[in-house]
Design an enzyme around this catalytic site. Structure first.
Site, short mmCIF file in Angstrom:
data_model
loop_
_atom_site.label_atom_id
_atom_site.label_comp_id
_atom_site.label_asym_id
_atom_site.label_seq_id
_atom_site.Cartn_x
_atom_site.Cartn_y
_atom_site.Cartn_z
N CYS A 67 13.80 10.29 -4.25
CA CYS A 67 12.56 10.73 -4.91
C CYS A 67 12.54 10.24 -6.36
O CYS A 67 13.54 10.33 -7.06
CB CYS A 67 12.46 12.25 -4.86
SG CYS A 67 10.93 12.86 -5.58
N CYS A 71 13.46 16.38 -11.20
CA CYS A 71 13.69 17.83 -11.13
C CYS A 71 15.20 18.11 -11.18
O CYS A 71 15.93 17.68 -10.27
CB CYS A 71 13.06 18.41 -9.87
SG CYS A 71 11.36 17.83 -9.60
N CYS A 74 17.33 19.29 -8.14
CA CYS A 74 17.06 18.76 -6.80
C CYS A 74 18.04 17.67 -6.33
O CYS A 74 18.18 16.62 -6.97
CB CYS A 74 15.64 18.22 -6.72
SG CYS A 74 15.20 17.77 -5.02
N CYS A 111 7.39 24.21 8.38
CA CYS A 111 7.10 23.67 7.06
C CYS A 111 7.71 22.29 6.91
O CYS A 111 8.93 22.14 6.98
CB CYS A 111 7.68 24.56 5.97
SG CYS A 111 7.15 26.26 6.10
N CYS A 142 2.74 24.11 7.62
CA CYS A 142 2.81 24.07 6.17
C CYS A 142 3.38 22.71 5.79
O CYS A 142 4.21 22.15 6.52
CB CYS A 142 3.73 25.18 5.67
SG CYS A 142 3.94 25.15 3.88
N CYS A 202 0.85 28.23 -0.86
CA CYS A 202 2.22 28.71 -0.93
C CYS A 202 2.77 28.21 -2.26
O CYS A 202 2.92 27.00 -2.45
CB CYS A 202 3.03 28.15 0.24
SG CYS A 202 4.79 28.53 0.14
N ARG A 274 8.53 35.32 -0.22
CA ARG A 274 9.61 34.76 0.61
C ARG A 274 10.94 34.73 -0.11
O ARG A 274 11.07 34.19 -1.20
CB ARG A 274 9.25 33.34 1.09
CG ARG A 274 10.33 32.78 2.04
CD ARG A 274 9.95 31.47 2.72
NE ARG A 274 8.69 31.59 3.39
CZ ARG A 274 7.59 30.93 3.03
NH1 ARG A 274 7.63 30.07 2.06
NH2 ARG A 274 6.47 31.11 3.69
N1 SAM Z 1 8.79 16.84 -3.36
C1 SAM Z 1 7.85 17.87 -3.27
C2 SAM Z 1 7.66 18.59 -4.57
O1 SAM Z 1 8.64 18.84 -5.27
O2 SAM Z 1 6.53 18.93 -4.90
C3 SAM Z 1 8.17 18.88 -2.18
C4 SAM Z 1 9.60 19.25 -1.82
S1 SAM Z 1 10.53 20.14 -3.03
C5 SAM Z 1 12.14 20.01 -2.39
C6 SAM Z 1 10.02 21.79 -2.84
C7 SAM Z 1 10.65 22.87 -3.69
O3 SAM Z 1 11.98 23.13 -3.27
C8 SAM Z 1 10.81 22.63 -5.17
O4 SAM Z 1 9.62 22.83 -5.88
C9 SAM Z 1 11.83 23.67 -5.55
O5 SAM Z 1 11.19 24.89 -5.91
C10 SAM Z 1 12.64 23.87 -4.27
N2 SAM Z 1 14.02 23.36 -4.43
C11 SAM Z 1 14.41 22.09 -4.47
N3 SAM Z 1 15.74 21.97 -4.67
C12 SAM Z 1 16.21 23.25 -4.77
C13 SAM Z 1 17.49 23.80 -4.99
N4 SAM Z 1 18.57 23.03 -5.20
N5 SAM Z 1 17.62 25.13 -5.03
C14 SAM Z 1 16.54 25.92 -4.83
N6 SAM Z 1 15.30 25.47 -4.62
C15 SAM Z 1 15.12 24.13 -4.60
FE1 SF4 Z 2 11.36 15.08 -5.72
FE2 SF4 Z 2 13.03 17.09 -5.40
FE3 SF4 Z 2 11.36 17.10 -7.44
FE4 SF4 Z 2 10.40 17.43 -4.94
S1 SF4 Z 2 11.75 18.81 -6.04
S2 SF4 Z 2 9.57 16.10 -6.56
S3 SF4 Z 2 11.84 16.13 -3.81
S4 SF4 Z 2 13.03 15.60 -7.12
#
Ligand code: SAM
Ligand code: SF4
Ligand code: DTB
Length: 360
Positions: A67, A71, A74, A111, A142, A202, A274
Site C-alpha cells: 500500500c 499509516c 499498518c 467485509c 461491507c 462503518c 464493534r
Molecule cells: N486501505 C484501506 C484504508 O485504510 O482506508 C482499508 C483497509 S485498512 C487495513 C482498515 C483499517 O484497519 C484502518 O483504518 C485501521 O483502523 C485498521 N488497522 C489497520 N492496521 C491495524 C493494526 N495493526 N491494528 C489495529 N487496527 C488496524
Molecule cells: Fe494502506 Fe494500511 Fe493505511 Fe489502509 S491502513 S491505507 S492498507 S497503509
C-alpha cells in the site's frame, strides 16, 4: 447517588441521539468511576439492543500489502518491512468461496478489505462483481477500499454494497502523528460520499497508538457529531506488528480500552459498536467487560486482514459461556433460494472474462 437515581439520570441524559457533543462532556464521561460508566453504558445499551446478541462479521483481504500510504500502525504499508507477502486482487471466484466458508461458520456479514489508497477505475468492475456475488449468498456486504470518489460510491451502492468501512482512526489533533499521506478532511469527505450514495457507514478508529485520553475523546466526538451516527463503529486495539513504526508502542491500560467502548456506546446509542482488532491479545474476561460496556459486534474467524484473530470455535465457546447468541440476518426466505440463486449466478459467470482474469 443511589442506583435508582442513576438509572433515571442515564435514561434522561443519554436516551436520544445527539450530534453536539463538546470535548469536555466526553472527557466527563471518561472520568466517571468505572462502575458508574459501565452501568450507564449498559442501561443505554438495553434501551436499543438485546444485550445478549452480538453481530458477527468475517474479514477477507481481497488485495494484500504494497500500500502506498504511510499509516504508522499498518503492516500493509509498502514503506515498512513487515515481511508480509503481497498479493494481487483476489479472483472473484475465490472471494465467493471464502464468503461461503464464512457463512457456513456463522458470519452474517462479509467485509472485503483492500490495501489501496483508493480504488482505480479498472478495479471497479471486479469489486462490484464481488459485492453482487457475495450478496447472492445471503450475506450482508461491507468493503473497505480507501478513499472513494462520488462516482465510485454510487457504483458500489448500485451493486448493492450494504456498508462501507472507512475509519477516522484517531482525533484530528493526533492524526498527523500517525498518517501523513491523506488528511482528516479526506476521510470525512469519503464518509460524506458513502452516506450520499445511500450506503450504511462503518467508521471508527484505533486506540493504543500512543494517543492520550483527550484524543480518544476527540475521535468519539468526531464520530458522534457526524450528521448521522455511523451504523457500525469499530474500535480497534492496536495490533503491534514488527517492522511498523508502532511495533514497540506501550500497551494501553485495558480499563481505558473498556472505557472507550462504554463512551462510544453512550454517545452513539443505536450504533453497533464493534470490538474489532486486538481480541487475540485480550482475555475472555476483558472481552466480556467489553460486551458489558456495550460492544455488540465482533470480527469472527481466525484472521483479520493480515494478522491473527481468535479461532471461531473459541469465540463460540466464549459466547456459550456468556449466554450470548450471534445476531441473525435473514434476507432469503430459505436456504434453497440462496443455493438456487448462487448456482444461477455461478453458471452465468463461466463465460465472463472477469471470473478468470480478476487477478490481472
Ligand atoms: N486501505 C484501506 C484504508 O485504510 O482506508 C482499508 C483497509 S485498512 C487495513 C482498515 C483499517 O484497519 C484502518 O483504518 C485501521 O483502523 C485498521 N488497522 C489497520 N492496521 C491495524 C493494526 N495493526 N491494528 C489495529 N487496527 C488496524
Ligand atoms: Fe494502506 Fe494500511 Fe493505511 Fe489502509 S491502513 S491505507 S492498507 S497503509
Ligand atoms: C476495522 O476497523 N478493522 C478491520 C476492518 N476495519 C477492515 C481491520 C483490522 C486490521 C488489523 C490488522 C491486519 O489484520 O492487517
Amino acid at each position: 447517588m443511589t442506583a435508582a437515581q442513576q438509572m433515571t439520570n442515564a435514561s434522561s441524559l443519554y436516551a436520544g441521539e445527539r450530534h453536539d457533543w463538546t470535548r469536555q462532556q466526553v472527557l466527563d464521561l471518561f472520568a466517571l468511576p468505572f462502575n458508574d460508566l459501565l452501568f450507564t453504558a449498559q442501561q443505554v445499551h438495553r434501551m436499543h439492543f438485546d444485550p445478549n446478541r452480538v453481530q458477527v462479521s468475517t474479514l477477507c483481504s481481497i488485495k494484500t500489502g504494497a500500500c502506498p500510504e504511510d499509516c504508522a500502525y499498518c503492516p500493509q504499508s509498502a514503506r515498512y518491512d513487515t515481511g508480509l507477502e503481497r498479493e494481487q486482487l483476489m479472483k472473484v471466484e475465490k472471494v465467493v468461496e471464502e464468503a461461503r466458508a464464512a457463512r457456513a461458520s456463522g458470519a452474517t456479514r462479509f467485509c472485503m478489505g483492500a490495501a489501496w489508497r483508493s480504488p482505480k477505475k479498472k478495479d471497479m468492475p471486479y469489486v462490484t462483481r464481488m459485492v453482487r456475488e457475495v450478496k447472492a449468498l445471503g450475506l450482508e456486504t461491507c468493503m473497505t477500499l480507501g478513499m472513494l470518489k462520488d462516482e465510485q460510491a454510487r457504483e458500489l451502492a448500485e451493486a448493492g454494497l450494504d456498508y462501507y468501512n472507512h475509519n477516522l482512526d484517531t482525533s484530528p489533533e493526533y492524526y498527523g502523528e500517525i498518517i501523513t499521506t491523506r488528511t482528516y478532511q479526506d476521510r470525512l469527505e469519503t464518509l460524506d460520499r458513502v452516506r450520499a450514495a445511500g450506503m450504511k457507514v462503518c467508521a471508527g478508529g484505533i486506540v493504543g497508538l500512543g494517543e492520550g485520553e483527550k484524543d480518544r475523546a476527540g475521535l468519539l466526538m468526531q464520530l458522534a457529531n457526524l450528521p448521522e451516527h455511523p451504523e457500525s463503529v469499530p474500535i480497534n486495539m492496536l495490533v503491534k506488528v514488527a517492522g511498523t513504526p508502532l511495533e514497540d508502542e506501550k500497551d494501553l491500560d485495558p480499563f481505558e480500552f473498556i472505557r472507550c467502548i462504554a463512551v462510544a456506546r453512550i454517545m452513539m446509542p443505536k450504533s453497533h459498536v464493534r470490538l474489532s482488532a486486538g481480541r487475540e491479545a485480550m482475555s475472555d474476561e476483558m472481552q466480556s467487560l467489553a460486551f458489558l460496556a456495550g460492544a455488540n459486534s465482533i470480527f469472527y474467524g481466525e484472521k483479520l486482514l493480515t494478522t491473527g484473530n481468535p479461532e471461531a470455535n473459541e469465540d463460540m465457546q466464549l459466547f456459550a459461556r456468556l449466554g450470548i447468541q450471534p445476531e441473525e440476518y435473514q434476507q432469503y426466505a430459505d436456504e434453497s433460494e440462496v443455493e438456487a440463486d448462487l448456482g444461477a449466478r455461478i453458471a452465468e459467470q463461466e463465460n465472463d472474462p472477469y471470473f478468470y482474469d480478476a487477478a490481472k
